[in-house]
Design a protein around this motif. Structure first.
Motif, mmCIF file in Angstrom:
data_model
loop_
_atom_site.group_PDB
_atom_site.id
_atom_site.type_symbol
_atom_site.label_atom_id
_atom_site.label_comp_id
_atom_site.label_asym_id
_atom_site.label_seq_id
_atom_site.Cartn_x
_atom_site.Cartn_y
_atom_site.Cartn_z
ATOM 1 N N MET A 1 -3.943 -3.776 -0.708
ATOM 2 C CA MET A 1 -3.916 -4.963 0.146
ATOM 3 C C MET A 1 -2.744 -4.917 1.129
ATOM 4 S SD MET A 1 -6.496 -6.818 -0.454
ATOM 5 C CE MET A 1 -6.085 -8.406 0.205
ATOM 6 N N ARG A 2 -1.590 -4.438 0.679
ATOM 7 C CA ARG A 2 -0.442 -4.311 1.581
ATOM 8 C C ARG A 2 -0.745 -3.322 2.701
ATOM 9 N NH1 ARG A 2 4.882 -4.256 -2.286
ATOM 10 N NH2 ARG A 2 4.953 -6.525 -2.587
ATOM 11 N N ALA A 3 -1.377 -2.198 2.344
ATOM 12 C CA ALA A 3 -1.719 -1.207 3.361
ATOM 13 C C ALA A 3 -2.733 -1.772 4.342
ATOM 14 C CB ALA A 3 -2.271 0.045 2.688
ATOM 15 N N ALA A 4 -3.703 -2.545 3.838
ATOM 16 C CA ALA A 4 -4.714 -3.135 4.719
ATOM 17 C C ALA A 4 -4.079 -4.164 5.650
ATOM 18 C CB ALA A 4 -5.814 -3.786 3.887
ATOM 19 N N LEU A 5 -3.156 -4.950 5.149
ATOM 20 C CA LEU A 5 -2.490 -5.943 5.988
ATOM 21 C C LEU A 5 -1.552 -5.310 7.010
ATOM 22 C CD1 LEU A 5 -1.716 -8.730 3.364
ATOM 23 C CD2 LEU A 5 -3.355 -8.834 5.244
ATOM 24 N N ALA A 6 -0.996 -4.160 6.649
ATOM 25 C CA ALA A 6 -0.092 -3.455 7.572
ATOM 26 C C ALA A 6 -0.864 -2.641 8.598
ATOM 27 C CB ALA A 6 0.854 -2.557 6.790
ATOM 28 N N GLY A 7 -2.167 -2.519 8.413
ATOM 29 C CA GLY A 7 -2.980 -1.762 9.346
ATOM 30 C C GLY A 7 -3.061 -0.284 9.023
ATOM 31 N N ASP A 8 -2.666 0.096 7.826
ATOM 32 C CA ASP A 8 -2.714 1.494 7.398
ATOM 33 C C ASP A 8 -3.970 1.791 6.604
ATOM 34 O OD1 ASP A 8 -0.240 1.736 8.531
ATOM 35 O OD2 ASP A 8 0.846 1.445 6.650
#
Length: 82
Positions: free
Chosen positions: A73-80
């Motif tokens: 989820m953090r990667a998805a929110l960061a755009g990664d």
């Protein structure tokens, strides 16, 4: 039945057996319950080892899964996104 629930029921069962053994003695009821609690804590270390190990593995697996989901989820929110 989940391993943690089974282990919890096992702990309660060991406590109930210890309390039933201690109850006929002529002591203060609070002292009887404290003795039963202490005895059940010690006995459950040996008697419920298999169930305790299963519960810890299940909880550890859930924690790892939650951690992976959090990182995703953090990667998805960061755009990664992959």
């Amino acid at each position: 039945m989940s391993p943690a629930f089974k282990y919890g029921l096992g702990r309660l069962g060991v406590f109930a057996v210890c309390a039933a053994i201690v109850w006929p003695f002529t002591l203060n009821p609070l002292v009887k319950l404290m003795i039963a609690l202490l005895a059940s804590m010690i006995l459950s270390i040996f008697v419920l080892k298999k169930w305790r190990d299963q519960a810890s593995e299940a909880i550890g697996g859930a924690v790892a899964k939650r951690r992976e989901e959090k990182e995703r989820m953090r990667a998805a929110l960061a755009g990664d996104d992959d």
